[in-house]
Enzyme design. Structure first.
Site, PDB file in Angstrom:
ATOM      1  N   HIS A  68       3.523 -11.119  -2.513  1.00  0.00           N
ATOM      2  CA  HIS A  68       2.823 -10.604  -1.330  1.00  0.00           C
ATOM      3  C   HIS A  68       3.906 -10.126  -0.371  1.00  0.00           C
ATOM      4  O   HIS A  68       4.556 -10.927   0.303  1.00  0.00           O
ATOM      5  CB  HIS A  68       1.980 -11.714  -0.694  1.00  0.00           C
ATOM      6  CG  HIS A  68       1.143 -11.253   0.455  1.00  0.00           C
ATOM      7  ND1 HIS A  68      -0.119 -11.742   0.664  1.00  0.00           N
ATOM      8  CD2 HIS A  68       1.363 -10.369   1.461  1.00  0.00           C
ATOM      9  CE1 HIS A  68      -0.630 -11.190   1.765  1.00  0.00           C
ATOM     10  NE2 HIS A  68       0.260 -10.351   2.259  1.00  0.00           N
ATOM     11  N   CYS A 121       0.076  -4.787   3.641  1.00  0.00           N
ATOM     12  CA  CYS A 121       0.935  -5.476   2.677  1.00  0.00           C
ATOM     13  C   CYS A 121       0.545  -5.091   1.254  1.00  0.00           C
ATOM     14  O   CYS A 121      -0.543  -4.563   1.014  1.00  0.00           O
ATOM     15  CB  CYS A 121       0.796  -6.988   2.814  1.00  0.00           C
ATOM     16  SG  CYS A 121       1.415  -7.685   4.360  1.00  0.00           S
ATOM     17  N   THR A 179      -3.642 -14.360  -3.673  1.00  0.00           N
ATOM     18  CA  THR A 179      -3.148 -14.040  -2.332  1.00  0.00           C
ATOM     19  C   THR A 179      -4.286 -13.400  -1.542  1.00  0.00           C
ATOM     20  O   THR A 179      -5.117 -12.688  -2.099  1.00  0.00           O
ATOM     21  CB  THR A 179      -1.875 -13.164  -2.360  1.00  0.00           C
ATOM     22  OG1 THR A 179      -1.259 -13.218  -1.076  1.00  0.00           O
ATOM     23  CG2 THR A 179      -2.153 -11.736  -2.757  1.00  0.00           C
TER      24      THR A 179
END
Length: 168
Positions: A52, A35, A29
């Site tokens: 994610h 995040c 990711t």
């Protein structure tokens, strides 16, 4: 890390998740700022998963959480664990690591919402309440963008930040 020739990269987008039991897979990711990238690995079952996740709590939009539980820590993390269990992982063997949670503010503009910090706190509370130990973390910092690579076969987590690589 193994040679990338034998690996199949599976890219996990924002507010998405993947679980794999294929030793050839590497879960990836990109651009984790505030995040979180939540990694799980069961070394016995050979199962790994990567989430994610964007925001701490689904309370702000329960309908959106129903459509996409991977957007929120409180709904996405349980889904990640359930998917890992369906693939053969067991809770007591899971190795959990987290990356991200950076502050998006800078010296002139404070991070008023503190989403990164709240994401990390929500995750830690959720894990604690469920008796899960967080094995490693690379969280916080100012305006960082992290890329995460999780090798399914070994559970090795490689984090790239500002051109530097480190194994977590």
């Amino acid at each position: 890390m193994q040679s990338t020739d034998s690996m199949a990269d599976r890219v996990i987008g924002i507010a998405d998740m993947a679980v794999s039991a294929s030793s050839a897979d590497r879960l990836v990711t990109y651009a984790l700022g505030s995040c979180l990238g939540v990694c799980v690995h069961d070394p016995v079952a050979g199962v790994a998963g990567l989430l994610h996740v964007m925001l701490p709590s689904s309370d702000i939009d329960p309908q959106k959480a129903q459509r996409n539980p991977y957007m929120f820590v409180d709904t996405g993390v349980p889904e990640l664990f359930r998917a890992a269990y369906r693939a053969g992982a067991q809770k007591e063997r899971l190795i959990v690591k987290v990356i991200g949670g950076a502050s998006t503010g800078d010296g002139d503009q404070p991070d008023a919402f503190q989403v990164g910090k709240r994401n990390v706190l929500t995750l830690k509370k959720l894990l604690w309440k469920n008796g899960v130990i967080l094995r490693a973390e690379d969280v916080g910092g100012q305006r960082l963008s992290r890329t995460v690579f999780l090798q399914v076969s070994s559970g090795e987590v490689l984090v790239k930040t500002n051109g530097r690589e480190a194994t977590l």
